[in-house]
Design a protein around this motif. Structure first.
Motif, mmCIF file in Angstrom:
data_model
loop_
_atom_site.group_PDB
_atom_site.id
_atom_site.type_symbol
_atom_site.label_atom_id
_atom_site.label_comp_id
_atom_site.label_asym_id
_atom_site.label_seq_id
_atom_site.Cartn_x
_atom_site.Cartn_y
_atom_site.Cartn_z
ATOM 1 N N THR B 7 -11.013 60.249 -41.906
ATOM 2 C CA THR B 7 -11.985 59.892 -40.876
ATOM 3 C C THR B 7 -11.298 58.943 -39.907
ATOM 4 O OG1 THR B 7 -13.883 60.167 -42.334
ATOM 5 C CG2 THR B 7 -14.199 58.758 -40.420
ATOM 6 N N ALA B 9 -11.776 56.710 -36.487
ATOM 7 C CA ALA B 9 -12.546 56.099 -35.408
ATOM 8 C C ALA B 9 -11.589 55.899 -34.246
ATOM 9 C CB ALA B 9 -13.131 54.772 -35.868
ATOM 10 N N ASP B 36 -12.500 64.196 -39.589
ATOM 11 C CA ASP B 36 -13.597 63.861 -38.685
ATOM 12 C C ASP B 36 -13.091 62.814 -37.705
ATOM 13 O OD1 ASP B 36 -15.819 65.404 -39.370
ATOM 14 O OD2 ASP B 36 -16.367 64.074 -41.017
ATOM 15 N N PHE B 38 -14.197 60.394 -34.503
ATOM 16 C CA PHE B 38 -15.318 59.857 -33.740
ATOM 17 C C PHE B 38 -14.766 59.189 -32.486
ATOM 18 C CE2 PHE B 38 -16.727 60.539 -37.969
ATOM 19 C CZ PHE B 38 -17.998 61.054 -37.808
ATOM 20 N N CYS B 98 -19.167 59.911 -29.423
ATOM 21 C CA CYS B 98 -20.243 58.923 -29.591
ATOM 22 C C CYS B 98 -21.163 58.987 -28.368
ATOM 23 C CB CYS B 98 -19.627 57.534 -29.731
ATOM 24 S SG CYS B 98 -20.780 56.190 -29.484
ATOM 25 N N TYR B 126 -20.746 58.697 -38.236
ATOM 26 C CA TYR B 126 -19.497 58.033 -38.608
ATOM 27 C C TYR B 126 -19.632 57.351 -39.964
ATOM 28 C CZ TYR B 126 -15.970 54.464 -39.069
ATOM 29 O OH TYR B 126 -14.986 53.668 -39.584
ATOM 30 N N ASN B 136 -9.428 56.227 -43.880
ATOM 31 C CA ASN B 136 -10.317 55.854 -42.780
ATOM 32 C C ASN B 136 -9.531 54.974 -41.815
ATOM 33 O OD1 ASN B 136 -12.578 55.486 -41.230
ATOM 34 N ND2 ASN B 136 -13.559 54.033 -42.613
#
Lengths: 82, 139
Positions: B7, B9, B36, B38, B98, B126, B136
């Motif tokens: 993940t 960010a 994933d 974000f 987002c 998220y 992450n």
């Protein structure tokens, strides 16, 4: 395998990734591995220093057999068996 | 056995950090990880259709920007959008914009962003993804 044994290996598939930098050789290997049969040997040609460490680790994680690396002039030949 | 999950960010909209993200995505793709991403605040700027290929801002060592960009070109490094696209072709990568970040940059619809983006979401997505991620990262 030692260098003499590796020099005798006839790869079923050769992937020339010398024109790419990390992660290019690893991705080229990933793409090509799907095109050979289990038990066949692939060689990856790379001029990227990081690749000679990445490929053995990738083999270990994915269940392929890392056979060894030959140093050529300005590049590496990395051998693995699917 | 289920694939491992990354993940990411992605906050930065600068090409140096986006290029680094692309390299990490390549590693994830090689290992068949599910990913994933974000897209937060400044990254949403970079994902806007009108900015993706023209934005050449860098976040670090800004006085060497020209040298950095020339070196990427010399090395044949793919543009970050191509690195992301390659990863999407090779493994399961979902890119979420987002909703708040999109609005900051006047992006209200998925069509306002490059076609790498899969949807517009809220922070709950998220949190849910991060809770179950093996790796992450915040870039």
């Amino acid at each position: 395998m030692n260098s003499e044994e590796l020099a005798q290996v006839k790869a079923d598939r050769s992937v020339d990734a010398r024109g790419t930098s990390c992660p290019g050789p690893l991705l080229a290997a990933k793409k090509a591995i799907g095109q050979i049969e289990k038990g066949q040997v692939m060689e990856v040609l790379s001029a990227d220093e990081g690749t000679r460490r990445d490929i053995p680790k990738w083999c270990s994680k994915k269940g392929y057999e890392y056979l060894g690396t030959l140093e050529e002039s300005g590049f590496f030949k990395i051998f693995l068996r699917k | 056995m289920a694939n491992k999950k990354l993940t990411l960010a992605l906050f930065s909209g600068s090409v140096d950090k986006l290029t680094a993200a692309g390299v990490i995505l390549g590693g994830a793709a090689a290992e068949d990880m599910d990913v994933d991403i974000f897209v937060l605040l400044q990254a949403a700027f970079a994902f806007k259709k009108e900015n993706a290929l023209t934005n050449d801002r860098v976040a670090e060592i800004t006085d060497k920007k020209d040298e950095f960009l020339a070196s990427l070109k010399f090395l044949g490094a793919p543009h970050w959008t191509e690195a992301f696209r390659t990863a999407k072709e090779m493994t399961n990568v979902n890119i979420h914009i987002c909703g708040f970040a999109g609005k900051v940059w006047n992006g209200y619809k998925l069509d306002d962003f490059i076609d790498l983006a899969d949807d517009i979401c809220g922070i709950g997505e998220y949190m849910t993804s991060a809770e179950t991620a093996d790796i992450n990262l915040f870039i």
